[in-house]
Every structure is written in structure tokens, then in C-alpha cells.
Design a protein around this motif. Structure first.
Motif, short mmCIF file in Angstrom:
data_model
loop_
_atom_site.label_atom_id
_atom_site.label_comp_id
_atom_site.label_asym_id
_atom_site.label_seq_id
_atom_site.Cartn_x
_atom_site.Cartn_y
_atom_site.Cartn_z
N GLN A 177 0.86 -1.19 0.00
CA GLN A 177 0.00 0.00 0.00
C GLN A 177 0.89 1.23 0.00
O GLN A 177 1.97 1.24 0.61
CB GLN A 177 -0.90 0.00 1.23
CG GLN A 177 -2.00 -1.04 1.19
CD GLN A 177 -3.34 -0.44 0.81
OE1 GLN A 177 -3.83 0.48 1.44
NE2 GLN A 177 -3.94 -0.96 -0.24
N LEU A 178 0.43 2.27 -0.68
CA LEU A 178 1.18 3.53 -0.72
C LEU A 178 0.28 4.64 -0.22
O LEU A 178 -0.84 4.81 -0.70
CB LEU A 178 1.64 3.82 -2.15
CG LEU A 178 2.59 5.00 -2.31
CD1 LEU A 178 3.96 4.65 -1.74
CD2 LEU A 178 2.72 5.40 -3.78
N HIS A 179 0.77 5.40 0.77
CA HIS A 179 0.05 6.58 1.24
C HIS A 179 0.44 7.75 0.33
O HIS A 179 1.61 7.94 0.02
CB HIS A 179 0.44 6.91 2.68
CG HIS A 179 0.11 5.81 3.65
ND1 HIS A 179 -0.96 5.87 4.52
CD2 HIS A 179 0.71 4.62 3.88
CE1 HIS A 179 -1.01 4.77 5.24
NE2 HIS A 179 0.00 3.99 4.87
N THR A 198 4.57 3.32 4.60
CA THR A 198 3.95 2.98 5.89
C THR A 198 3.49 4.26 6.55
O THR A 198 4.01 5.35 6.28
CB THR A 198 4.95 2.26 6.81
OG1 THR A 198 6.03 3.16 7.12
CG2 THR A 198 5.49 1.00 6.16
N SER A 199 2.54 4.14 7.45
CA SER A 199 1.97 5.34 8.08
C SER A 199 3.00 6.10 8.90
O SER A 199 2.88 7.30 9.10
CB SER A 199 0.78 4.95 8.96
OG SER A 199 1.18 3.99 9.93
N HIS A 200 4.04 5.40 9.41
CA HIS A 200 5.08 6.06 10.21
C HIS A 200 6.36 6.28 9.41
O HIS A 200 7.40 6.63 9.97
CB HIS A 200 5.40 5.25 11.46
CG HIS A 200 4.22 5.08 12.37
ND1 HIS A 200 3.40 6.11 12.74
CD2 HIS A 200 3.71 3.95 12.96
CE1 HIS A 200 2.44 5.67 13.53
NE2 HIS A 200 2.60 4.35 13.67
N GLY A 201 6.31 6.04 8.11
CA GLY A 201 7.51 6.18 7.29
C GLY A 201 7.82 7.63 6.94
O GLY A 201 7.08 8.56 7.29
N ASP A 249 10.48 10.92 14.25
CA ASP A 249 10.47 9.49 13.98
C ASP A 249 10.61 8.69 15.28
O ASP A 249 9.94 7.67 15.48
CB ASP A 249 11.60 9.11 13.03
CG ASP A 249 11.34 9.61 11.62
OD1 ASP A 249 10.20 9.99 11.34
OD2 ASP A 249 12.29 9.62 10.82
N LEU A 250 11.47 9.17 16.20
CA LEU A 250 11.65 8.49 17.48
C LEU A 250 10.37 8.54 18.29
O LEU A 250 9.95 7.55 18.89
CB LEU A 250 12.81 9.15 18.24
CG LEU A 250 13.10 8.60 19.64
CD1 LEU A 250 13.51 7.13 19.55
CD2 LEU A 250 14.21 9.42 20.32
N TRP A 251 9.72 9.69 18.29
CA TRP A 251 8.46 9.86 19.03
C TRP A 251 7.39 8.93 18.46
O TRP A 251 6.64 8.29 19.21
CB TRP A 251 8.02 11.31 18.95
CG TRP A 251 6.65 11.55 19.55
CD1 TRP A 251 5.51 11.87 18.91
CD2 TRP A 251 6.30 11.45 20.93
NE1 TRP A 251 4.46 11.99 19.77
CE2 TRP A 251 4.92 11.73 21.04
CE3 TRP A 251 7.02 11.15 22.10
CZ2 TRP A 251 4.24 11.73 22.25
CZ3 TRP A 251 6.34 11.15 23.31
CH2 TRP A 251 4.97 11.43 23.38
N GLU A 252 7.32 8.84 17.14
CA GLU A 252 6.34 7.97 16.50
C GLU A 252 6.60 6.51 16.88
O GLU A 252 5.67 5.73 17.11
CB GLU A 252 6.40 8.11 14.97
CG GLU A 252 5.93 9.46 14.44
CD GLU A 252 4.41 9.63 14.52
OE1 GLU A 252 3.72 8.64 14.80
OE2 GLU A 252 3.94 10.75 14.30
N ALA A 253 7.88 6.11 16.99
CA ALA A 253 8.21 4.73 17.31
C ALA A 253 7.86 4.38 18.75
O ALA A 253 7.57 3.22 19.07
CB ALA A 253 9.71 4.49 17.08
#
Length: 585
Positions: A344-346, A445-448, A579-583
Motif C-alpha cells: 500500500q502507498l500513502h 507505511t503510516s510512520h515512514g 520518527d523516534l516519538w512515532e516509534a
């Protein structure tokens, strides 16, 4: 879309089985009187009546010169009706409603059957001229038959161009046999040496700027060469209008030259292809040079553009000039192989939307960090670049439009990938800003990481779905603002993006700006980075579309380089922290 319905229409001659017409006498006067009774305001009834008339005219047992006169009598009315039908689906979005599908099918039927009648006139006229012996007293009949064949060939090619134009506007494919008959018509004209006869000498009225069969065929060739799956409907229309002026700049030659860029095998149902080492089954018979046209379009980039017509002045935008130069000036071959890939591609659309997400969901005004009132353009003027009035003419609040439509993130299915892009499938309703040349953000990905790119091409796929070609332009992007000092007191800020690409050991930095024609090469602008501003100079354009322009640039003061570098480093740090916060969520 409807290939099966038309698969034989251009290749199998209509059987003549009708000794008279049911709706009028078989003469131009009676046919004109019948046309005058049609209820033109009732488009459906008139279309149905004209289609039935076309069927009867195609089956009528009569001389081909009479058939030509009859079809010429009804032709203008059919074009008027087709113009009304096409308004219902031209510029109405890339996925059509069920109602529009019926209108498209009706328009296609009218266009194809009108074309087929002209093609059959050419066939039967040629057959009679080849096999029938004309006495001394019938020489006038022979001359009339030759004239009918020549004019019907010209009209056939014109209709095939109109049909291809309609297919381009719908991002659909040609029907079976469409290209083969076009090649056969031109080939026959060359064989019998009437391809360059000036038609103004044999017809009573001039319909457009094309004066012979070679130019009509060249216009058809151009419409394909311009690769119109890569541009928007308004640009397809613009190129179609300009193609009447450009057809005589295309050279159609029987032998290859140093300037041969495209070739045609007239035995194949295939459009022109790029001139390279061909497969063993492909034997080119027509060699095409477009160098004169490329030189002309390049000349329009001068300080005083060298236009040759009003059409060029009206339609030839900087984005279109860039498109034509790119198509005619480079190889048309794919540079990268595709690989099957399923995911899937956002995706989201538009430069302003990209700026919003890369600024951590801040509206553009907030990102300027100005304590005092700033000279941002009026709301309606500012957003005209991003989202013009919709098809109904309704101009809603720009903030509402941005919130509801432009900021939406969609998911699509990836069909395959290449080194620098994706081919994806889009199902269901398409948003208004799903258009070729639109700036996009994509991530898998949603967090990419968001990556920046452009919609390169659109094609109609299975029913109610599209295929999109997406090119990734950059892995790293940083939101900024740009202004032009228009006078001492007013400054207009515009959203921009700094793009950074690593090429081997060299990092290349470019600037994405709105495609509003206010930014140009060799222009000094102010770049706002957070609370600081530096001056830079726009150099050569890397890419121009209706949505945005990509510039190379240089700083006017080298001392400002640390400011730009610090801004990029701080932005990268913010991205890493995000990115760290999202992880950790």
C-alpha cells in the motif's frame, strides 16, 4: 473501454443493402431540409436520429460522389452535437460517472461511424478507379471520383485525429485497427501521389489551417508523439489547437536521415515509435523528423517570443513549452526497469499540502514566524494557484477547501516499482487534485518518511479504476517560503520546498515553487527559513508543470551558506526526533 464494439469498424467495409433512405430523399437538398427539422435543444433525440441517419447513409446503394456530398451535408450538424456531448465529460475528472459513460459511448459511436463512412468512400473510390474503365465521355466522372477519394482521405485522417484527441482526454487507449487504417490511408495517398495536393484548390471552403493529406497525417502523428497521458486535459486541448499550426513543421520521409526521431511500420496497428534498433518483425516505411518543430518551440522561449499564430499566444504556456521540448529533445525510452511489488502507498496531493505535512501540520501563515502583519496575498488570489473554482463555479472558503480536500491522505495499491518511482492502481472516486503534473508526497507505511514526487502519467484501467505513474523527485525535503519584492511596502510570500538529493559523492539542492508563472529563470528572490531570510538567484528550470516549477539556484551572498546549512541540519534533527516519538507511541 468499448474496444469490442468498434474492433472491426475501420477494417471491414459496410455492406451496401439499402436502395433508399427512410427519413428523406437521397439528395443534399432533401437531407438539408430534414436536418432543419431536428430538435437540436433535445440532445438525446437529435443524437439518436443522427446516428440512425449515419447507419443508413453507410448502407445506401449509390455513387461514392453522392455519398460524399450527403455526408458532407450532415457532417457540420454531427460536429455540433459532438461538441455538446463532449462538454459533459471533458474536464470533468479522470473517472467518469455512469451517466457520463453513456454519453462517452454515444459520442464515440458517432465519431467512429462518421469516420468509417469516409474510410469506405476512400476504399470504394480506389477500387472503382483501379478496376473500372472510363470512356472518353466519362472522364469527368473519373475526376470527380478522384476528388472524392482525396477529400474523403483527408476527412478520414481528420476524424481519426479527433477520435485520438477524445481518447487522450479520457486517458483511454485507441481501438483495434485505428492506427492501421490511418497508416493505410496515408500510404495509399503517397502511392497514388495525391498526399501533397493542395486541397484548397478542390474544395469550396477552408475548414482549418491544414492544406493537404500529409499535414493531416502529421497532425495525427503529433498528437501521439506528445505523449498526452503525461499532461492534463486543458493541456491536451492546448496542444491539439497548436497542432494545426505545427503539422507543416513535421517531415515525413521515405528514408532514414540523421534527424529521424520516430518511425512507422505502415503494416502494423501501432503508433509511431522512437527510432532505435528495431525488432526483426518491425520494418519502418515512414521516417519522421520533428527537429524543425523543436527549433520553433525553443524560439518561443526568447525574450520576444517568435509565435506564428494566435493559438500559440493563447495556449503555449511555459509548462507546455517544457513538455514539448522534453518530448522532442530526449529519448522516449524507459531508463529504469520495473519490478513486481505489492504494498500500500500513502499519498497526498499538492505543494501546499506537502508544505503543511512537512511543517508538522502547521498552516502556511504559521510557518512564516512573523510577529507583525505580513503581506501575504489576498486569500482568493493566494489560493487561485492551488485550487481554482470547481466545475460549478462555486468558490468556497479557501480554508475549508484546504481542510476538506487538499489535506486528505489516500491509500493506493502498488502494482510495480522502479528505481525512482511507482506504478499504482487507483480505485473509486478520484479527488479533483489527482492530475498529471501534480506535486505529491508518498510513503509506504503510516510512520515512514514522506518522499516528494510528481504524477507523471494517468491511464484508464479497468472500469472505475486508473493506473498512475509516480516519479519520486527527492528523499529529503524542507518547507520554506519565498517572496518577491514587488515594491517597497508589499511582499508576497509563497510556499516552497527545498529538495536535497545525494548523487554519488555530490549533493544537489533544488527549489520547488508554485507554477504560477511569477517565478522564472535569472530572477532574484528572498528565501525565508524560519525567522531568517536570505537572497538567492533562480537558475535553470529542472521541471515545469501546471502545479510547480523546480529550479536550480545559487546564493547571492556566499556568507549565507551557513544559514541554509543550519536550517537543513535543524530540520533533519526535528525529523529524527519526530520518527523516534512515532516509534515510542
Amino acid at each position: 473501454m468499448m474496444d469490442n464494439a468498434f474492433s472491426d469498424i475501420f477494417q471491414i467495409p459496410t455492406v451496401l443493402k439499402r436502395d433508399k433512405l427512410s427519413f428523406c430523399e437521397a439528395n443534399t437538398k432533401s437531407l438539408s431540409e430534414w436536418i432543419s427539422t431536428l430538435p437540436l435543444m433535445q440532445l438525446g433525440d437529435t443524437s439518436q436520429a443522427l446516428f440512425a441517419a449515419l447507419l443508413e447513409l453507410s448502407e445506401l446503394e449509390c455513387s461514392e460522389t453522392l455519398r460524399f456530398d450527403l455526408i458532407q451535408t450532415i457532417h457540420p450538424t454531427i460536429e455540433n452535437v459532438l461538441g455538446s456531448l463532449e462538454k459533459n465529460f471533458f474536464n470533468q475528472g479522470v473517472i467518469n460517472s455512469d451517466r457520463n459513460e453513456h454519453i462517452i459511448e454515444l459520442a464515440m459511436l458517432l465519431r467512429c461511424y462518421l469516420t468509417a463512412i469516409y474510410i469506405n468512400i476512400v476504399r470504394r473510390s480506389s477500387d472503382q478507379l483501379e478496376h473500372q474503365k472510363f470512356s472518353f465521355f466519362a472522364l469527368n466522372q473519373k475526376k470527380n471520383l478522384q476528388t472524392a477519394r482525396m477529400l474523403a482521405t483527408f476527412q478520414s485522417l481528420q476524424q481519426l485525429t479527433q477520435l485520438l484527441y477524445q481518447q487522450h482526454m479520457l486517458y483511454s487507449e485507441p481501438v483495434a485497427g485505428q492506427w492501421l487504417i490511418a497508416h493505410q490511408l496515408y500510404d495509399a495517398a503517397v502511392t497514388h501521389k495525391y498526399h501533397q495536393t493542395n486541397l484548397e484548390q478542390v474544395q469550396t471552403k477552408k475548414t482549418n489551417s491544414l492544406s493537404n493529406i500529409s499535414q493531416a497525417y502529421a497532425q495525427l502523428i503529433l498528437m501521439d508523439i506528445f505523449n498526452t497521458n503525461q499532461i492534463r486535459q486543458s493541456e491536451i486541448q492546448a496542444l491539439f489547437q497548436c497542432s494545426f499550426d505545427w503539422a507543416n513543421m513535421v517531415q515525413l520521409l521515405p528514408k532514414e536521415t540523421d534527424l529521424t526521431k520516430y518511425v512507422v511500420d505502415t503494416s502494423k496497428d501501432h503508433p509511431p515509435i522512437y527510432n532505435k534498433k528495431q525488432s526483426s518483425g518491425f520494418n519502418p516505411t515512414i521516417f519522421i523528423s520533428t527537429q524543425s518543430l523543436l527549433d520553433h518551440v525553443t524560439a518561443t522561449l526568447n525574450k520576444n517570443p517568435e509565435y506564428i499564430s494566435k493559438n500559440e499566444k493563447i495556449y503555449l504556456t511555459p509548462a507546455l513549452k517544457f513538455h514539448v521540448q522534453t518530448i522532442l529533445g530526449t529519448s522516449a525510452e524507459r531508463r529504469h526497469e520495473r519490478y513486481e511489488y505489492s504494498a500500500q502507498l500513502h499519498i497526498c496531493f499538492g505543494l501546499l499540502t506537502a508544505h503543511f505535512y512537512l511543517s508538522k501540520a502547521k498552516n502556511f501563515a504559521e510557518t512564516l514566524l512573523l510577529d507583525h502583519g505580513y503581506g501575504l496575498q489576498s486569500e482568493s488570489k493566494f489560493l487561485s494557484t492551488w485550487d481554482k473554482k470547481d466545475s460549478t463555479g462555486n468558490e468556497e472558503s479557501s480554508i475549508q477547501r484546504l481542510s476538506r480536500e487538499n489535506k486528505a491522505v489516500y491509500q493506493t495499491d502498488i502494482l510495480d516499482i522502479s528505481i525512482n518511482g511507482y506504478r499504482v492502481k487507483w480505485s473509486g472516486e478520484a479527488p479533483k487534485n489527482l492530475r498529471t503534473g501534480e506535486y505529491i508526497l508518498v510513503k509506504e507505511t503510516s510512520h515512514g518518511h514522506w518522499r516528494g514526487g510528481v504524477i507523471r502519467w494517468i491511464k484508464q484501467s479497468s472500469e472505475k479504476s486508473l493506473e498512475l505513474g509516480l516519479e519520486v523527485l527527492a528523499q529529503e525535503m524542507y518547507p520554506c517560503a519565498v517572496r518577491i519584492q514587488s515594491d517597497r511596502h508589499v511582499s508576497n510570500y509563497h510556499p516552497g520546498l527545498i529538495l536535497k538529493n545525494q548523487n554519488l559523492d555530490e549533493a544537489k539542492t533544488t527549489l520547488i515553487l508554485p507554477g504560477s508563472q511569477i517565478f522564472r529563470e535569472q530572477q532574484a528572490v528572498h528565501l525565508r527559513l524560519g525567522k531568517e531570510e536570505i537572497k538567492l538567484y533562480l537558475l535553470t528550470t529542472q521541471l515545469i508543470t501546471q502545479s510547480f516549477v523546480q529550479f536550480e539556484f545559487e546564493l547571492l551572498n556566499e556568507e549565507d551558506q551557513p544559514i541554509l546549512q543550519k536550517f537543513i541540519e535543524q530540520s533533519n534533527m526535528d525529523i529524527d526526533n519526530q520518527d523516534l516519538w512515532e516509534a515510542l507511541k
